[in-house]
Scaffold this active site. Sequence first.
Site, mmCIF file in Angstrom:
data_model
loop_
_atom_site.group_PDB
_atom_site.id
_atom_site.type_symbol
_atom_site.label_atom_id
_atom_site.label_comp_id
_atom_site.label_asym_id
_atom_site.label_seq_id
_atom_site.Cartn_x
_atom_site.Cartn_y
_atom_site.Cartn_z
ATOM 1 N N GLU A 66 -2.299 7.847 -5.122
ATOM 2 C CA GLU A 66 -2.460 7.272 -6.461
ATOM 3 C C GLU A 66 -3.865 7.407 -7.034
ATOM 4 O OE1 GLU A 66 -3.451 2.588 -6.008
ATOM 5 O OE2 GLU A 66 -1.471 3.168 -5.292
ATOM 6 N N HIS A 108 -0.128 0.106 -9.965
ATOM 7 C CA HIS A 108 -0.862 -0.855 -9.128
ATOM 8 C C HIS A 108 -1.283 -2.071 -9.949
ATOM 9 C CE1 HIS A 108 -3.143 -0.791 -5.057
ATOM 10 N NE2 HIS A 108 -2.887 -2.042 -5.418
ATOM 11 N N ARG A 160 0.844 -1.189 0.000
ATOM 12 C CA ARG A 160 0.000 0.000 0.000
ATOM 13 C C ARG A 160 0.878 1.237 0.000
ATOM 14 N NH1 ARG A 160 -3.344 -2.620 -1.769
ATOM 15 N NH2 ARG A 160 -5.443 -3.105 -1.033
#
Length: 334
Positions: A266, A298, A237
Amino acid sequence: MKKYTIAFFDTKSYDEESFNLANEKFNFEIKYFKGHLNKNNVILTKDTDAVCIFVNDTADAEIIDAMALYGVKLLALRCAGFNNVDLVAAQDKMTVVRVPAYSPYAVAEHTVALMLSLNRKTHRAYLRTRDGNFTLNGLLGFDMHGKTAGIIGTGKIAKILIHILKGFGMNILAYDLYPDYNFARENQIVYTSLDELYHNADIISLHCPLTAETKYLINDYSISKMKDGVMIINTGRGQLIHTNALIEGLKNKKIGAAGLDVYEEEGDYFYEDKSDKIIDDDVLARLLSFNNVIVTSHQAFFTQEALGNIAHTTLQNIKDFIEEKQLENEVKIK
């Protein structure tokens, strides 16, 4: 009989393809919305039975209250993390389920891809050779064999990563609040303190959940304890790393390289095409300016197998809820 209706947020074409295929077995009515769930579009959940969200959607107290008012009974996350959900607010209003492990292999393999690319500078070599530049200056790497990897968090993903890195002949130091000593004994890894891990690891990889205790685990102070030239990888994360501290470490050469599949801010960028716009996040723009930093969007989870597992588990979670079965993947306040 009315079909059970699910509102999906933050969906892309690949989400629709995988869920439509999986839904042939379940026969739910699915409504896809491209935007992130937020207070401005929460009205779209009206008259739906369940809402399905992803990592960059918001499910805070205000939104949960609104969804409950609109009749939503179930919040289904199609991801493992749930730090974007206010579980306290949801406790008496709706059930929350998640997908705890869609493909730990995918994330572990992407982690290794980041390590190898940063070490051997393949991202830079690719751009050079396409431009006719075949020099080796600036592309010097190191043997992974014999080096020490520090793994923070030793869940399913980290254990697969450890097996891969052991195959390279690396030494493994690990840290976890709940160590698996049987695994450590069977795989010749050493659980140690964070300070010892920081001091001895050539590569540090983050695989712990984001909690109040782990937020900004990597900061100015922890970076100061690390080896000069350490490589840091984050496929967990974004807020596990204080990004400004990371940038300072890169600038003063304390950090030799960083591979980031996540970023603490993000939400406005990842999964979106911003190629025709100026990046107005100065911190992200600074990160992207370093030639020893790789940022991916991601995507560590993004394999065919993972998408299929996400779709099936999410819809099975919903089916189990409807049939009042025991929910193996329910998220509760500890």
